[in-house]
Motif scaffolding. Structure first.
Motif, short mmCIF file in Angstrom:
data_model
loop_
_atom_site.label_atom_id
_atom_site.label_comp_id
_atom_site.label_asym_id
_atom_site.label_seq_id
_atom_site.Cartn_x
_atom_site.Cartn_y
_atom_site.Cartn_z
N ALA A 7 0.83 -1.07 0.07
CA ALA A 7 -0.09 -0.11 -0.09
C ALA A 7 0.88 1.09 0.04
O ALA A 7 1.86 1.33 0.73
CB ALA A 7 -0.92 -0.19 1.21
N LEU A 27 -6.20 -0.79 4.69
CA LEU A 27 -5.87 -1.16 3.37
C LEU A 27 -5.59 -2.84 3.47
O LEU A 27 -6.20 -3.75 2.75
CB LEU A 27 -5.23 -0.51 2.17
CG LEU A 27 -5.12 -1.02 0.96
CD1 LEU A 27 -6.38 -1.15 0.35
CD2 LEU A 27 -4.26 -0.12 0.11
N VAL A 44 -3.14 4.76 -2.74
CA VAL A 44 -4.39 5.19 -1.97
C VAL A 44 -4.29 6.75 -2.65
O VAL A 44 -3.39 7.74 -2.28
CB VAL A 44 -4.42 5.46 -0.58
CG1 VAL A 44 -5.55 6.11 -0.25
CG2 VAL A 44 -4.49 3.99 -0.21
N PHE A 56 -12.38 0.49 1.34
CA PHE A 56 -11.03 -0.28 0.50
C PHE A 56 -11.52 -1.51 -0.07
O PHE A 56 -11.40 -2.14 -1.27
CB PHE A 56 -10.15 -0.48 1.27
CG PHE A 56 -9.43 0.97 1.57
CD1 PHE A 56 -9.33 1.93 0.51
CD2 PHE A 56 -8.87 1.11 2.94
CE1 PHE A 56 -8.63 3.07 0.71
CE2 PHE A 56 -8.01 2.37 3.09
CZ PHE A 56 -8.21 3.21 1.90
#
Length: 76
Positions: A7, A27, A44, A56
């Protein structure tokens, strides 16, 4: 290859490290139920309203449904 994901949250999206880490953790929680294989990097782009993990997870379901293309964009 087993399913692996990273992420990425930019400082433009969340100014403080605390906020960026909160988004990453949400996430990663959403990713726990995802089946598949390969290595993925998820960016993101903005902070979603409401429950982060739920939002998410919904976006990830859209991405996994459209897995036929190599590059996918979330509908925002």
């Amino acid at each position: 290859t087993p399913f692996r994901a990273a992420a990425v949250v930019s400082k433009k999206v969340a100014k403080t490290a605390v906020e960026r880490n909160r988004l990453r953790r949400a996430l990663y929680r959403a990713l726990q139920g995802i089946q598949g294989s390969g290595v993925h990097v998820i960016f993101v782009q903005k902070i979603p309203p409401g429950s982060l993990t739920t939002h998410f997870r919904e976006d990830l379901l859209v991405l996994t449904a459209s897995r036929s293309s190599h590059v996918s964009h979330l509908p925002h």
